[in-house]
Scaffold this motif. Structure first.
Motif, PDB file in Angstrom:
ATOM      1  N   THR A  97       0.804  -1.239  -0.091  1.00 16.74           N
ATOM      2  CA  THR A  97      -0.007   0.061   0.022  1.00 16.74           C
ATOM      3  C   THR A  97       0.929   1.440   0.053  1.00 16.74           C
ATOM      4  N   ALA A 136      -6.256   2.666   0.648  1.00 13.34           N
ATOM      5  CA  ALA A 136      -5.676   0.846   0.757  1.00 13.34           C
ATOM      6  C   ALA A 136      -6.852   0.340   0.623  1.00 13.34           C
ATOM      7  N   ALA A 137      -8.244   0.679   0.892  1.00 16.59           N
ATOM      8  CA  ALA A 137      -9.378  -0.282   0.675  1.00 16.59           C
ATOM      9  C   ALA A 137      -9.569  -0.268  -0.777  1.00 16.59           C
ATOM     10  N   VAL A 167      -7.506  -2.686  -2.404  1.00 18.44           N
ATOM     11  CA  VAL A 167      -8.262  -4.064  -2.287  1.00 18.44           C
ATOM     12  C   VAL A 167      -9.244  -4.542  -3.372  1.00 18.44           C
ATOM     13  N   TRP A 176      -0.673  -7.995   2.371  1.00 21.06           N
ATOM     14  CA  TRP A 176      -0.790  -6.481   1.983  1.00 21.06           C
ATOM     15  C   TRP A 176       0.388  -5.894   2.887  1.00 21.06           C
ATOM     16  N   GLN A 204      -5.028   1.847   7.990  1.00 26.81           N
ATOM     17  CA  GLN A 204      -5.098   1.025   6.803  1.00 26.81           C
ATOM     18  C   GLN A 204      -5.739  -0.473   7.195  1.00 26.81           C
ATOM     19  N   LYS A 205      -4.862  -0.997   7.973  1.00 25.62           N
ATOM     20  CA  LYS A 205      -5.220  -2.387   8.202  1.00 25.62           C
ATOM     21  C   LYS A 205      -7.032  -2.390   8.566  1.00 25.62           C
ATOM     22  N   ILE A 231      -8.603  -2.216   5.230  1.00 20.24           N
ATOM     23  CA  ILE A 231      -8.478  -3.196   4.319  1.00 20.24           C
ATOM     24  C   ILE A 231      -9.273  -4.431   4.794  1.00 20.24           C
TER      25      ILE A 231
END
Length: 431
Positions: free
Chosen positions: A102, A124-125, A128, A141, A171-172, A175
């Motif tokens: 990312t 970031a999403a 994905v 990722w 970000q996690k 995602i």
């Protein structure tokens, strides 16, 4: 007398007597499955003309790819066009599991072509979603690239481990809303040190795979110093294991199993300098690092870089292979389960793999002189040996067969693959 080396399989046998004077013998480690992505994975970038060197690249049998390779991941946005290019190259290379970076960093005061940096959690999403729409097989990722250098090399001192951890958690979360099964890697630091320590302290629990990079030098040292630096592989694996296990250094991640990955490695970080990178020393170091990382339990290790990245590329911009390419082509045969072997000559590095009725021994001769090698494995016959040297690679020659009727003479600075077959005379041809 130069090295006389006897490799003996001790299954069902008594201990070797001292008169046999074996220089290489089976080690104590039990066999375990070899994970192909631990030894045959590479950094991929959209700047690489994959189609122009496709037969050579396919021969590597890539088991994993990290995209986009290197710090370009923090220089360019992930656009639909970029993902389209990735899919083409990924498909050409056989579609192995991917690690996708990312974007995290953006330059103070503006970015390339004044385009807004897409480095938010929602970006970031979106990444994905774009990967899902293209059917990409993303194993993990990775959040950013070398955040320990954002302050010192990229001119933004605001980047502390605490700030980076805040980005990781944000970000996690974004995602996982798109893909609840997604796996998260990081921090992808350059040469582990205080930044990695502080990141594990602050957010070790955020990572499914703890990643780091290993570049011991800038190519200025002697050959001996370059080869000696291979010890940093296991030293660093052990160091991270210690950090992870200690509640004082990993307070949030206790109870989580540690998984490590080395997502960039080479003897030198200087792409513009061939010394200890594109030469035999650099190729032997890279191959040995891959084998030690695999044997040390690191799961997903991507050499830097697949091609067209100065002297780091296994294949250069013109399509010509470096020694490192020839070495990794031989490591495509490191499959099955480990077959532990040890050498009492520090200049000779040996590793073994067993796959069905075949035992493959990789002998890396780091000496500047030839080394005779005798292999005796009860119940097995030596069916062939092939070697690579810098001179052969530079002459664009394939691996050279070696005579196996007596001691196998390993050339100086060479990697040799020797294959033994179970209960069979030496009649088959080495693949």
């Amino acid at each position: 007398m130069r090295l006389l080396l006897t490799l003996t399989l001790l299954t069902g046998l008594s201990t070797l007597t001292s008169s046999q004077a074996a220089m290489v013998k089976p080690g104590p480690a039990a066999p375990r499955p070899i994970l192909p992505a631990s030894v045959s994975a590479f950094n991929l970038g959209n700047w690489m003309p994959i189609v122009e060197a496709l037969p050579e690249l396919r021969a590597l049998n890539s088991a994993g790819l990290r995209w986009p390779g290197g710090n370009i991941g923090d220089e360019q946005n992930r656009t639909p066009e970029a993902l389209d290019t990735l899919k083409v190259n990924w498909t050409l290379l056989g579609g192995p599991p991917l690690m996708i970076q990312t974007r995290v960093f953006s330059r103070p005061g503006g970015n390339r072509d004044n385009v807004e940096a897409k480095n938010t959690p929602e970006d970031a999403a979106d990444l994905v979603r774009m990967a899902q729409a293209r059917g990409l097989n993303v194993a993990c990722w990775e959040i950013g690239n070398e955040p320990n250098l954002y302050a010192t090399k990229r001119g933004d001192p605001s980047w502390t481990p605490e700030k980076y951890c805040g980005v990781v958690r944000a970000q996690k979360a974004a995602i996982l809303k798109v893909d609840p099964a997604a796996r998260i890697a990081g921090p992808a630091v350059s040469n582990p040190g205080p930044f990695l320590d502080a990141t594990i302290l602050e957010c070790g629990d955020a990572f499914d795979l703890v990643t780091w990079h290993l570049y011991p030098s800038n190519g200025d040292g002697t050959d001996t110093e370059a080869f000696d630096s291979i010890s940093k592989v296991q030293d660093t694996l052990t160091r991270v294991e210690g950090l992870w296990a200690d509640p004082a250094t990993n307070p949030h991640g206790q109870g989580r199993m540690l998984a490590q990955g080395v997502t960039e490695y080479a003897q030198s970080y200087r792409s513009d300098r061939g010394t200890h990178l594109s030469d035999a020393v650099g190729g032997l170091w890279a191959a040995e690092a891959a084998l030690r990382l695999s044997e040390g339990g690191a799961l997903y290790n991507t050499y830097f870089s697949l091609m067209a990245t100065g002297n780091h590329g296994l294949v250069d911009n013109g399509g010509f292979p470096h020694f490192s390419y020839a070495a990794f082509r031989e490591l495509s045969h490191y499959r099955g389960e480990t077959f532990d072997v040890t050498s009492d000559d520090p200049a000779l590095w040996v590793h073994g793999a067993k796959d069905g009725g075949l035992i493959t021994v990789f002998a890396l001769n780091t000496a500047a002189t030839s080394t005779p090698l005798t292999i005796t494995v009860p119940g097995h016959a030596l069916i062939g040996a092939k070697t690579i040297t810098d001179a052969d690679v530079n002459a664009d020659k394939p691996p050279r067969p070696l005579a196996v009727s007596g001691p196998v003479n390993l050339p100086p600075l060479s990697l040799t693959r020797l294959v033994l077959k179970s209960s069979s005379p030496p009649s088959a041809e080495l693949p």
